[in-house]
Structures are given as C-alpha cells and as structure tokens.
Design a protein around this motif. Structure first.
Motif, mmCIF file in Angstrom:
data_model
loop_
_atom_site.group_PDB
_atom_site.id
_atom_site.type_symbol
_atom_site.label_atom_id
_atom_site.label_comp_id
_atom_site.label_asym_id
_atom_site.label_seq_id
_atom_site.Cartn_x
_atom_site.Cartn_y
_atom_site.Cartn_z
ATOM 1 N N UNK A 195 -10.765 8.269 -13.981
ATOM 2 C CA UNK A 195 -11.161 7.104 -13.182
ATOM 3 C C UNK A 195 -10.385 5.862 -13.558
ATOM 4 N N UNK B 122 -2.817 -3.149 -7.317
ATOM 5 C CA UNK B 122 -2.110 -3.090 -6.051
ATOM 6 C C UNK B 122 -2.880 -3.837 -4.969
ATOM 7 N N UNK B 123 -4.226 -3.742 -4.992
ATOM 8 C CA UNK B 123 -5.019 -4.512 -4.031
ATOM 9 C C UNK B 123 -4.848 -6.005 -4.283
ATOM 10 N N UNK C 116 0.813 -1.201 0.000
ATOM 11 C CA UNK C 116 0.000 0.000 0.000
ATOM 12 C C UNK C 116 0.856 1.265 0.000
ATOM 13 N N UNK C 117 1.865 1.273 0.868
ATOM 14 C CA UNK C 117 2.707 2.471 0.949
ATOM 15 C C UNK C 117 3.576 2.660 -0.304
ATOM 16 N N UNK D 287 2.874 2.798 -3.148
ATOM 17 C CA UNK D 287 2.231 3.722 -4.078
ATOM 18 C C UNK D 287 2.913 5.085 -4.021
ATOM 19 N N UNK D 288 3.429 5.418 -2.836
ATOM 20 C CA UNK D 288 4.023 6.735 -2.644
ATOM 21 C C UNK D 288 5.302 6.942 -3.447
ATOM 22 N N UNK E 298 -6.946 5.686 -12.090
ATOM 23 C CA UNK E 298 -6.912 5.427 -10.640
ATOM 24 C C UNK E 298 -7.155 3.949 -10.379
ATOM 25 N N UNK E 299 -8.222 3.438 -11.030
ATOM 26 C CA UNK E 299 -8.543 2.024 -10.826
ATOM 27 C C UNK E 299 -7.421 1.132 -11.350
ATOM 28 N N UNK F 246 -5.472 10.949 -10.391
ATOM 29 C CA UNK F 246 -6.048 11.982 -9.536
ATOM 30 C C UNK F 246 -5.838 13.357 -10.159
ATOM 31 N N UNK G 91 -2.141 6.035 -10.088
ATOM 32 C CA UNK G 91 -3.038 6.700 -9.148
ATOM 33 C C UNK G 91 -2.817 8.205 -9.192
ATOM 34 N N UNK G 92 -1.551 8.622 -9.100
ATOM 35 C CA UNK G 92 -1.264 10.057 -9.109
ATOM 36 C C UNK G 92 -1.746 10.726 -10.385
ATOM 37 N N UNK H 147 5.170 9.476 -5.930
ATOM 38 C CA UNK H 147 5.124 10.872 -5.521
ATOM 39 C C UNK H 147 6.423 11.586 -5.874
ATOM 40 N N UNK I 80 -5.133 1.121 -8.522
ATOM 41 C CA UNK I 80 -5.682 0.611 -7.262
ATOM 42 C C UNK I 80 -5.932 -0.889 -7.314
ATOM 43 N N UNK J 46 -8.117 13.615 -13.114
ATOM 44 C CA UNK J 46 -9.483 13.191 -12.863
ATOM 45 C C UNK J 46 -9.897 12.020 -13.743
#
Lengths: 201, 374, 215
Positions: free
Chosen positions: C178, C188-189, C152-153, C155-156, C181-182, C173, C169-170, C159, C185, C176
């Motif tokens: 979707x 990674x899940x 999970x972390x 992902x950073x 992001x998915x 976001x 993800x970045x 950054x 996400x 905008x």
C-alpha cells in the motif's frame, strides 16, 4: 480467447457505465439543487481525475483485492466527471423563464425536475454520458494490472512478449469498440434530441 | 472624391448590383438607404475592398482602388461597423490607436491624438483611456468606435448602421455628435442606414437603393419634396404641409419613450438602468405612473446609500409642462437654463413623454419637410 | 502513521525525489512539444475549416487509444528509450490543445475580424493581434487539460522501466504494498493539482482584462 477478452472488456465497460450513470446523475442533481455542495462535488470529481488511473486502481485494490469489483470501482470513479459536470451545466443553462413558468404553474420542485428541467437538460447530460463511456473503454485497459482481465490483459502480455501482431489486433478492437459506442450513442442522441423539439414550439 | 463607375457585384450567380454609378464629393455626408437586401452594405464594403468588385471600377481621387495595396487602402479609410466591433482584448486607448500603430506613428504622436479625440466627444482621458469595452455602456462603446475610425485622420469614413443597436435616446445624442464632428472636420462620410429619420437628419445627400439600383440620389430636402418613387414615399412616411408652427402642442414635439422608475426602487437598480440606457437621470413615478420628480445620478452618487430606496433623493423642483400646452412655451422653458429635457404630463399627472432638443428639432423638421413617423 | 511515513522516507526518500524529477521531465518535455505542434496545427486548421471536418474525428479516434497501447507500440519500434515515452505523451498532449486552439480561433466573432480587416490589418496582424489574444483563454484551458492528463499518463513510463512515479505504483501493485502505491499516487496527484493551479494563474494573466468574467 480473443472474443473472450473483448466480452470481458465490454462487461467491464457496461457494468461500470450503469454505476457511473446512477452516481453521476445523482451527484449532478444534488450539486444542482444544493448550491453549497456543488463546489465540493465538482472539486471531488475533478481531483479524482488528477490521480493516475493505475494508482487509483492500486489504492482500490488494497481494499477489494485484485477483482472485477476493483476495476469497476476504478472506472466509475474515473469517469464520473463528465456526467456530473454536464448534468449540472445542463440543468443550469435552462432558460430561467421556463423555470419560472413551471413555478408559476404550481409545480413542486420534484415535478419541475422530472417534467421540465431534466428533459430540457437531457441532450447535454447525454453528451456527458457518451464521453464517460468512451473514456471508460480506455480506462478498462488498466484493469488487467489489478486482475480485471479484458483487452488490457491481452495488450499487456503482447507487450511483454513483444508480439506486435496481437498488440495491433487488440488495439484495433479497442478503437472499433470506441467507434461503435460513439456511433450508437450518437444515433440515440439524435433520436432524443430535445433541443430540436424545443425549437419547433 | 469617390466615383462608382458601372460597378457590378455578384455572389456566385446571384447578382446583387448590376450597374451602379454615382459620385461622392469630398466632405460630403452621404447616407445609403433602402430596403434590406438592396445592396447598401455591399456598396459600402466594396469601397474598402471587404467585398470584391466584380465589374466596373471604383475610383478614389481618380485612382482605381484595386491599384492601391488593400491594407494601405483600409488604413486610409475609417470604418465603423454595426454592433460596435471594438476589440474586446484592448482597452479604449489601444482600440483607438490600432490604425495609427499600424501606420507606425510615434508613441507621443498617438498619445496626443487620442487625447485630442477623446476631448472632442467629452470622454475624459483619465477616466476612460484604460477601460475595456465591456466596462463601457453601449453609447460609450460606439463613441470609441467612431474615434477609432477617426484616429489616423482619414479623409473618408465608412459607417455601417453604426447606431443600429443603440436605444433611441442614445442614438439621438450620437447622431448629433457625429453631425458635429462632420461639420468640424469635413470628412467624407458614407453612412449606411435603414432608418429614414436618421438619413434625413444626418445626410447632405441620400442615396436610395433598391435591388442594387439607384432609385434616387438627392438632398434630403429634394427627396422630401419630390420622392422619386412610391417606395421612397413609403420610406418617408406620409407628407403633410398643413401644420403651422404656432399650432404645435407639446404632444407633437415630445418623445413618448421615457425611462421611468418607481419611487420605491433601490438606488443600485437605478444606477444600473442609467448605465444601461446611458442617461444621467430618470423620471420617477408612483405605481399609477403619476409623476413624482427626477432622480439624478450625481445625487445617488453623493447622497445615495446602497440598498436604500431613492425616495429621499427625488428632485421635485423641475418644471413640467402639460401635454396640450403650446410647444413654443415648452421650447422657451427648455432654453431657459439650458435644460436637458422637460417632462410632459397628462392632466392626471401621468407621464406622457419628454421633450428634448432633438425631439423638438425633429418635429420642426417634419413640419418643414413633411411628417415622418417619429 | 507518522512512523510509517518516516520509514517510507527513510527507505525511499531519495528515490522519490529523483522519481518526481523524472516524472516532471517527461511531463514538461512532452507537453511543450505537444503544445507547439498543437498550437501551430490549430492555427493552420482554423485557416481551412474544411480540413478540420476530416482531421478532428481522426484525432478523436487516436485519443481513444489508451496510452498503454501507444507506449507499447512505440516500445516495440523504438525500444526502452526516453523518446518512446515522450512521443507517446506528446501525441496525447496534442489533442486537447489542438481542439481548443481550433475552437477558440474559429469562435472569434466574425464582425470583430471584419473590423480588424477594415482597420487595414493584414491576415497575420489580424491573427496575432486579435484572434490569438481572444482565443487565449480557450487555448490555455486546453493546455491545462493536457498537462493534467500527461501527469497521469506519465506513470506508464515505469511500465517499460523508465522510472518516474509510476515505478512506485507498479512495484506497489506487484508486491501488494500500500505504502508504495500511495507513495506514487499522492505525489503525482499533487503535481497534477499544482500544475493545474499554476496554469489557472497563467490563464488569468493571459486573459485580456476586457474578457475576464469577474469584475
């Protein structure tokens, strides 16, 4: 400016906490009372934790836009696990003899929950709430990315402009916040320690 | 030979043992007994240096134990503790072979030794060697604990209330087995207990401690005849010589504690009770505690249907005795087909107790040496 | 729906695969480093429980600092390098494993340890043959926690522009988007869940049969 960020952060944490407590307890009690739902509920809150926070916030943002609400929902979803799990575990570990005694005295299921089981499980449930608050302080930092403000905003900007001083201050504020919550809730926990009272019976 | 010479032991400022001197001969079975806090466990644990001696010395065959490498010393001394102390992550075979492995015995030698040991206590190797402690009953676990202590063939074995956590019937059986092992192997055994019956039954000599001092060190017979102090007398129970063997009734020689089940009980429940109590059969009663028969594990295994009651499996042919009948008759009945036990009934056919070989022996022992609270 | 999916793979398929690898690389290296450090520290700590009274709370405080800050601070000192992310993630991975190792070791029944000493085992043998095997279930469940968090972390990492699934993800976001992001996400899940499952298997394997709950 920085006080404002701290206040915003606290706002996020507190509002989320209220919802986490309500939903967490509710889900925990449902999971405890209906054995079939337990697995699904635990699985659900467990899965939520495996999704990276940032991604989770991103997904919620799609529905609610870059708002305070989005961040709160994200924090709530992410900090449900300790509350739900500790509620179920706390209720489960009650001595069957005590439960039987309550049934023997003719208490209904609801009375048992309010008068016997919940108070006895409370120390463990409270620990769950404590963990959840501390977690949410960290989660709230990510809120900045999806328009939640708070210390996350300060930190993000500090990193962008490579301002170590501000970054340090903001981090310190977060740590102090965590410590304060930990301390306060620890004190409350001590006051409410039912297990000690149980020992004196 | 183990010699304690002016041994002293203190925990910080709290002196537990001040000046303890005694000798244990080779092949002797010594029980250390006394009220709690008398220093009996401390005394035992000083021998394998789990507790440090603060003054004086302990000699094994003339050598001060402090001059022997601590782990070598411990490998040469068997050690059995209360609450079993088997390693839960190891199976029976691995548990027993701990010390031989530490001593770097060859695999074949270890295998041979384990088979030999398990044979000695009638635990078939194929059935038990690969079981884990949590798959054994309490009695079986403690047997393995004893075998582990015996494994490397030490001359000295220390036992710290090894049977304390067992139910009375299992304990009785294990005491007999241990006494047999001792008679066969002639090891020096030092056995801590708080149960005078156990000490009298097992020991060649009893060391009675109080407040870290020896009150009496004597054979059981001697101690029973001449208890050294009022405390020992209290431990021994009231002494009575007025009994005559021919006057004994079944009530005198029976054990009151009996494992019973109701006739409506289901088979699974019965097997779990048997497993828990480590017995092969249970006495079946109706709801008025009246005797109906015996239920045996082998019958449940061969004919039992899971979920059914045991009613059809009850054996009714076993001979029972009445509570006031003569003990001698009961004894000859017990001898006849080498029965495990006899059920003793009251006149209204309620179960009063059972007579086993060891309950009989205990009654006779108390007759000779004075009565204890059995 | 299907078309959106195939479009996504058309445009981002290669990037997705390489991102997954980068992500996994960060996770594995940091968890491995974290595990080794935590395992050793946990053992040392369990030898001197007095020290843990001071150390465990300090580590707890560390743990409350969000990963973002950590990466940020290290970034200021070390710059945009893999090592920045790896150190930050490894520090995160340490705590659950350390705590579980320590707790697992000190909760081994004292009687069992005494029995082992009584058998003539030296302290190292007691640790290796008795204490660690008995603490293993606890240690591995710490590892599981650490691994899932680290996924999970990680992902950073994006950054500070070091790629991985956070990249999706970045970007998502920011624009905008979707799907993006998915696209970050979900994989990674899935990775987190799969690794969790894998570790459950390992845990079962490492739990001595005598300690398994189910028959």
């Amino acid at each position: 400016m920085e006080t404002e960020a701290v206040m915003q952060h606290l706002g996020l944490v507190c509002v989320s906490f209220i919802f986490t407590a309500i939903f967490g307890l509710l889900l925990g009690i449902i999971g405890y009372n209906f054995k079939r739902t337990r697995f699904i509920i635990l699985w659900f809150v467990d899965i939520l934790q495996t999704i990276p926070v940032l991604a989770l916030l991103g997904i919620i943002m799609i529905f609610f836009g870059a708002t305070f609400r989005t961040v709160v929902i994200g924090i709530v979803l992410y900090s449900l696990l300790p509350v739900v799990r500790n509620t179920i575990v706390g209720l489960e570990q009650i001595d069957p003899a005590i439960r039987e005694a309550a049934i023997g005295m003719g208490m209904t299921k609801r009375q048992r929950l309010y008068k016997i089981e919940f108070p006895l499980a409370f120390p463990i449930i409270f620990t769950g709430l404590k963990i959840s608050v501390i977690t949410s302080i960290g989660i709230a930092v990510f809120g900045a990315v999806v328009g939640g403000g708070g210390l996350g905003y300060t930190i993000n900007r500090a990193i962008m402009i490579q301002d170590g001083n501000t970054l340090f201050k903001a981090t310190l504020a977060l740590v102090l916040m965590s410590l304060a919550f930990d301390l306060i809730m620890g004190l409350i926990e001590k006051k409410l320690d039912y297990s000690k009272r149980r020992g004196s019976v | 030979m183990i010699e304690f010479k002016n041994v002293k032991k203190a925990y910080q400022d709290n002196v537990v043992i001040e000046d303890l001197s005694f000798t244990i001969n080779d092949g002797e079975f010594v029980c250390i007994i006394g009220p709690s806090g008398c220093g009996k466990t401390t005394t035992l644990k000083m021998i394998n240096r789990l507790h440090k001696v603060n003054g004086g010395e302990i000699l094994i065959d003339g050598t001060n134990i402090n001059d022997i490498d601590v782990n070598e010393l411990r490998k040469s001394i068997g050690y059995v503790i209360q609450h079993i102390g088997l390693f839960p992550n190891m199976n029976v075979k691995q548990n027993i072979s701990v010390v031989p492995t530490l001593l770097k015995w060859s695999k074949d030698k270890i295998d041979l030794r384990i088979k030999e040991l398990m044979k000695m206590i009638n635990m078939p190797f194929d059935e038990f060697a690969y079981k884990y402690p949590n798959e054994l009953s309490g009695g079986q676990q403690q047997r393995v604990g004893v075998l582990r202590a015996l494994a490397a063939n030490p001359n000295i074995i220390l036992m710290d209330e090894p049977f304390g956590a067992l139910d009375p019937i299992t304990r009785d059986v294990l005491q007999d087995e241990l006494r047999n092992i001792h008679d066969q192997l002639k090891k020096t055994i030092i056995f801590v207990t708080h149960d005078m019956d156990e000490a009298v039954k097992m020991a060649d000599r009893i060391l009675f401690l109080d407040g870290g001092k020896i009150l009496q060190y004597a054979t059981p017979e001697e101690m029973l005849k001449n208890p050294g102090t009022p405390l020992i007398r209290e431990f021994l129970g009231k002494i009575s010589y007025d009994y005559n063997a021919s006057d004994l009734t079944c009530e005198d020689v029976m054990r009151k504690r009996v494992y019973t089940v109701y006739n409506k009980e289901r088979t699974l429940k019965c097997t779990s009770i048997m497993k828990q109590r480590d017995v092969a059969s249970l006495v079946v009663v109706d709801h008025n505690n009246r005797y109906l028969g015996i239920i045996r594990i082998e019958d449940i295994k061969s004919e039992g249907v899971p979920g059914e009651t045991i009613e059809k499996l009850i054996r009714k042919e076993d001979i029972t005795v009445l509570i006031n009948s003569n003990a001698r008759d009961a004894f000859s009945e017990l001898e006849k087909d080498n029965k495990e036990y006899l059920v003793v009934l009251k006149r209204d056919r309620q179960v009063a107790g059972i007579i086993t070989r060891s309950s009989m022996a205990k009654a006779l022992a108390s007759l000779i040496w004075g009565e204890n609270d059995v | 729906m299907f078309k959106a999916l195939s479009d996504f793979f058309d445009s981002y398929g290669n990037m997705l695969i390489s991102s997954i690898f980068i992500h996994l690389k960060f996770v594995f290296i940091s968890v491995a480093i974290g595990f080794i450090i935590a395992f050793i520290l946990g053992i040392l700590l369990s030898r001197v429980p007095k020290l843990s009274v001071i150390l465990i709370p300090i580590l707890s405080i560390f743990q409350t600092i969000p990963g973002l800050v950590f990466i940020g601070v290290l970034f200021l000192y070390l710059g945009i390098k893999d090592i920045t992310v790896i150190i930050a993630l490894a520090i995160y991975a340490i705590f659950p494993i350390l705590k579980n190792t320590y707790v697992g070791l000190i909760s081994v029944d004292k009687k069992i340890i005494e029995a082992a000493q009584g058998c003539g085992m030296n302290p190292f043998q007691v640790l290796w043959k008795i204490e660690i095997p008995l603490a293993m279930p606890s240690i591995i469940s710490g590892l599981r926690m650490s691994t899932i968090y680290t996924v999970s972390w990680a992902v950073l990492a994006a950054m500070i522009g070091l790629g991985g699934l956070g990249e999706f993800v970045y970007r998502g976001i920011e624009t905008n988007n979707t799907t993006l992001i998915l696209g970050g996400a979900i994989p990674s899940a899935i990775i987190a869940i799969l690794l969790g499952y894998l570790i459950d298997k390992v845990q079962y394997h490492f739990t001595p049969r005598g300690l398994r709950k189910e028959p």
